[in-house]
Design a protein around this motif. Structure first.
Motif: not given
Length: 999
Positions: A277-304
């Motif tokens: 159960r601990l491993d499942a909760q830690r994996a969900l938190a990591e996936q949410l953090r990674r999705r947010s960071a990828l969206l921010v990086e995509l906006e920067t690449l489109t502008a360049a």
């Protein structure tokens, strides 16, 4: 064993070589070895023992006893013995270790001992070699002779002074002799080894008992860790009870360990669920953090992206311009080469027109090549004459010098010829003087012999003067020793008389009422004798006897010394020819003067002979030099004439090679310059033509490159060129942008990330708290299970160790019983009814055999009067610490026992001889029945009266039965009349000895 022949050289007092044919000497059965005291009789026996065993009869160092000080240091000492046994006939040769002079330089070096052994078909056979190694020869002789050296010297050689010493020895000393002779030390060693084995066995039993106690304590300690039934002390239980008890305890401990293992298994399952159960909760938190960071990086690449497209276009233009730069550079270099070639051709042509070879300027390429080849060919012909012309002056000077040297050599040859004509007269003068010294060597030999004889006389005179003082000293010592000997004999007689007088009182002191008397056997003692106040004890008798024996020995040594120095004095005076020291010194001085004069004549004769030899050698050398010089001068004259002719011819050649120049060298320089000028003009013209052709080719390649790259001209190329660093920076920027865009799109496209809407929540703290609680429960259960499992193993191991230790102790007891029983019997311990050790028991049986064999001969020699008896007490009545080896003499006339010390000198001799011969018989039988064909008896016969001597000689004659021969070593005069066959040993004036065989 029979001895056939003995040869010795440089041994003991014998400096020469002597051979004794024992077969011829002992044809009658008896032979005598006689000579004055100290002359070397015992050395002959030592030589026999050394040949067989590498050591002498007495056991001393063979080097000290055998190497003769009277022999020349270069002479090798050796002993050669031919003998036979049941194994065959053999010859052995031995040489002891000795010091010999070094072959190079001064001083001495050690020559190691050597040995050789041959097997013979007959006593006079050359033989077949068996071995030439010292150790191998010793091993072979041990197998052949059978007897060891101790047995040999008690059977074949009966050594001087050993009969009476064995008869009168204390029991403990007699024990040591018997142990050495019969080799019973093996029983002593066995006895000691059994005692040591018993001690070791008892120690091992004690150690095994201690091991049981330690194992029992270890098991009790391990079992006390668990609650259970009360345990008795395991060390006091038998095997079956202890096995059942340890099994019950081990079963209880293992059941408790199984319960703790089950509780640990349940706790582990709960911990795994919480961790999932601990491993499942830690994996969900990591996936949410990674999705947010990828969206921010995509906006920067489109502008360049616009700037990235501009960089891509610049890189493409620079790549096309780079394909033209090589052709443009080649065109520029070809144009510059055309200009340089034209300038070089014009400058060279101007130089030629202003120089000495102007005729070369208007020529074309073909004409220039022909002019160059013509000049080079003529230069090759002149080059040889340049070197020849340069060497003409030096050759002229050497020719003049050689002519002057020839004239000087002719003058020296004339001088040597004049000297050679004068040499015969000088030689005749030397030869005349040499004739007066022809007999100088003979005169010197005679003078040297006279001087040697005079020195020997002087040394003998000096030694005689010193030996006269020794004789006076020895006479004084004999008188003093005789007085001490008489006093000691009187004292011993007095003490023995007191001891005999007090025997009755001493026996009375041991009487007890009701017990029989040791003398009369009566149990009643009405009038026991009273102890005498002057009664002497056994210790008093022994002390007096020892003092008397020491005085006898000292007197004998003093008399031997007096006899020796007296004989030496007579020999030295004879060697000195009756002269005293002063007269001998005057004779030496006269002889030395004659030697010096003869030596001077020899030296002058040698010098004249050397002068004559040197004169003849110098004459021969001068004659040879004259012949060689004349031959060399004739050859040199012819060679100088030839060199003069060659020099004139070479001058003529150089004159022809100059042409119109002042010298051949100047002509060669002119030709060299013309050839070089023509060659330079030809190369300049060729370079100008080649540069023009290269420029046309480069212009064509540049035009084609511009068309292919779609560029207008060279200027456009230069504007589009980028440096390598600029190109690398732009390319890295474009590549990094493309990689980042692909990575972001791939991350957002992953199923786990694409499935998220962004509104989900992860409960990581709650899951961590639940997992920590499960971990604490698991740790507690695991520790308890491990502790109970370790305890179970400890209890099981302690039980196994205790049972194994008890089994080993029982086995050790069974193995130890025979060892302890055997050791007790061998060391006079428990169960030994005789209270006698193994070694003592064996010696008692051997000693009884010796006494019985001795009594067979003693009955004849004493006419039935005496017999030897073994007693348990020490001689004189005192009990010995080593029971059973005492001796007493039974006098059948009075039927009373006698102490061996009370026998007279003659009685002591033949009783001792019987004891020694009995010992020899027993040793021979112990050695496997070795047959002794030759015996030596080295003992003094002078103490026997005529009747006893007859009896002893008759008994010795019995030893001849069966073909045996007996050699008697003695200086008794009467034996010379009885035994005609003998070896006579005599001293020489020099102190050495010699021997002669009379048969």
């Amino acid at each position: 064993m029979r001895i056939h022949r003995l040869t010795l050289q440089a041994v003991g007092p014998f400096p020469g070589r002597h051979t004794v044919d024992v077969d011829a000497l002992s044809a009658g059965g008896l032979f005598l070895l006689e000579g004055p005291t100290g002359a070397g009789k015992s050395t002959i026996i030592d030589a026999v023992v050394f040949a067989l065993y590498g050591g002498v009869a007495g056991g001393e160092s063979s080097d000290d006893r055998l190497h003769s000080d009277h022999a020349d240091p270069e002479v090798e000492p050796f002993v050669e013995l031919t003998f036979s046994t049941a194994a065959g006939i053999y010859r052995v040769w031995r040489s002891p270790k000795f010091l010999r002079p070094k072959k190079r330089g001064g001083g001495f070096t050690t020559q190691n001992a050597r040995a050789k052994l041959w097997r013979l078909s007959g006593a006079d056979d050359v033989g077949e070699p068996v071995s030439a190694q010292v150790q191998e020869v010793g091993g072979e002789l041990g197998r052949i002779v059978v007897l060891d050296r101790a047995q040999f010297t008690q059977t074949v050689v009966l050594p001087q002074g050993q009969f009476a010493s064995f008869l009168r020895a204390r029991p403990e000393d007699r024990r040591a002799v018997l142990q050495d002779v019969f080799g019973t030390e093996v029983y002593e060693k066995l006895q000691k080894q059994l005692a040591e084995m018993a001690r070791t066995t008892r120690t091992e039993l004690d150690r095994a008992t201690d091991d049981i106690g330690a194992a029992a304590r270890a098991f009790a300690s391990a079992a006390a860790l668990e609650e259970g039934p009360a345990l008795e002390d395991p060390a006091t239980l038998d095997g079956d009870t202890l096995t059942a008890l340890t099994g019950t305890v081990c079963k209880q401990v293992e059941e408790r360990a199984d319960q703790e293992d089950a509780r640990c298994t349940a706790a582990a399952a709960a911990e795994r669920s919480a961790r999932s159960r601990l491993d499942a909760q830690r994996a969900l938190a990591e996936q949410l953090r990674r999705r947010s960071a990828l969206l921010v990086e995509l906006e920067t690449l489109t502008a360049a992206e616009p700037g990235i497209r501009s960089d891509t276009e610049r890189l493409e233009l620079a790549r096309r311009a780079a394909t033209v730069t090589g052709a443009a550079g080649a065109y520029e270099r070809a144009t510059a080469r055309v200009e340089r070639a034209q300038q070089q051709h014009d400058s060279l042509l101007a130089t030629v027109r202003s120089g000495t070879h102007t005729d070369l300027a208007p020529l074309d390429s073909l004409a220039l090549r022909a002019a160059c080849d013509a000049a080079t060919a003529e230069l090759g012909a002149v080059t040889e004459l340049v070197t020849l012309e340069a060497g003409l002056p030096a050759r002229q000077e050497r020719l003049a010098a050689d002519r002057a040297g020839l004239e000087r050599a002719l003058a020296r040859t004339a001088e040597d010829q004049a000297a050679l004509e004068l040499r015969p007269a000088a030689r005749a003068k030397i030869d005349d003087e040499l004739g007066g010294y022809r007999d100088a060597g003979a005169r010197h030999s005679g003078a040297q012999a006279d001087a040697t004889a005079a020195n020997a006389v002087l040394e003998a005179a000096r030694a005689a003067r010193e030996r006269a003082r020794d004789v006076a000293t020895a006479e004084t010592a004999v008188a003093a020793a005789a007085a001490r000997c008489a006093a000691a004999a009187d004292a011993e007689h007095t003490v023995r008389r007191r001891w005999v007088a007090g025997i009755a009182g001493a026996l009375a002191g041991t009487l007890q009422d009701g017990r029989p008397c040791a003398v009369c056997g009566s149990p009643e003692h009405p009038a026991p004798a009273r102890p005498s106040p002057e009664h002497a004890t056994d210790e008093d008798v022994e002390v007096a006897t020892t003092a008397r024996e020491e005085a006898d020995r000292s007197l004998g040594e003093a008399r031997t010394r007096l006899t020796t120095v007296t004989e030496q004095l007579h020999a030295l005076r004879a060697a000195a020819e009756g002269l005293d020291v002063e007269a001998a010194q005057e004779r030496c001085m006269t002889a030395a003067g004659a030697v010096d004069a003869a030596m001077a004549a020899i030296l002058r004769s040698a010098q004249l002979e050397q002068d004559l030899s040197d004169h003849d050698a110098e004459t021969a050398s001068l004659t040879g030099r004259l012949a060689a010089a004349r031959a060399d001068q004739a050859g040199l004259t012819a060679r100088l004439a030839q060199q003069d002719q060659q020099l004139a011819a070479d001058r003529a050649r150089c004159e022809r090679g100059r042409g119109g120049s002042t010298s051949v060298t100047h002509r060669a320089a002119e030709l060299q310059q013309r050839a070089e000028t023509a060659h330079a003009l030809l190369e300049a013209a060729q370079e100008r033509t080649s540069a023009a052709e290269a420029a046309d080719d480069a212009a064509a390649r540049l035009t084609a490159a511009l068309t292919e790259a779609d560029l207008a001209d060279v200027a456009a190329v230069r504007g589009a060129i980028l440096t390598a660093d600029d190109q690398r920076v732009l390319a890295e920027r474009v590549r990094r942008h493309d990689n980042d865009a692909a990575r972001v799109r791939a991350g957002l496209g992953e199923p786990a990330v694409a499935a998220l809407s962004g509104d989900e929540k992860a409960d990581v703290p709650g899951a961590e708290s639940a997992h920590q609680q499960a971990m604490a429960v698991l740790a507690d259960a695991t520790g308890a299970a491990r502790e109970h499992r370790v305890r179970a193993r400890q209890v099981r191991a302690a039980a196994d160790t205790l049972l194994a230790t008890l089994t080993a102790h029982e086995q050790r007891l069974r193995q130890a019983a025979p060892v302890l029983r055997t050791a007790a019997l061998a060391t006079a311990g428990e169960g030994n009814e005789l209270d006698t050790t193994l070694a003592t028991f064996v010696l008692l049986r051997r000693f009884e055999d010796v006494v019985a064999a001795a009594n067979d001969r003693l009955s004849l020699m004493s006419d039935g009067r005496y017999a030897l008896e073994r007693i348990d007490e020490r001689e004189g009545g005192q009990r010995s610490r080593k029971a059973g080896l005492g001796l007493q003499v039974r006098d059948h006339v009075t039927e009373s026992p006698r102490d061996p010390h009370t026998l007279s000198g003659g009685e002591t001799f033949y009783v001792s001889l019987c004891l020694a011969l009995g010992l020899a018989d027993v040793v021979r039988s112990e050695a496997g029945g070795v047959e002794l064909g030759t015996l030596f008896v080295d003992e003094g016969f002078g103490s026997l009266d005529p009747a006893t001597l007859d009896t002893v000689m008759t008994e010795l004659g019995r030893l001849r039965e069966g073909g045996r021969s007996v050699g008697i070593v003695s200086h008794v005069t009467e034996l010379k009349d009885r035994i005609p066959e003998r070896i006579e040993v005599r001293r020489l004036p020099s102190g050495a000895s010699t021997l002669a065989v009379r048969s």
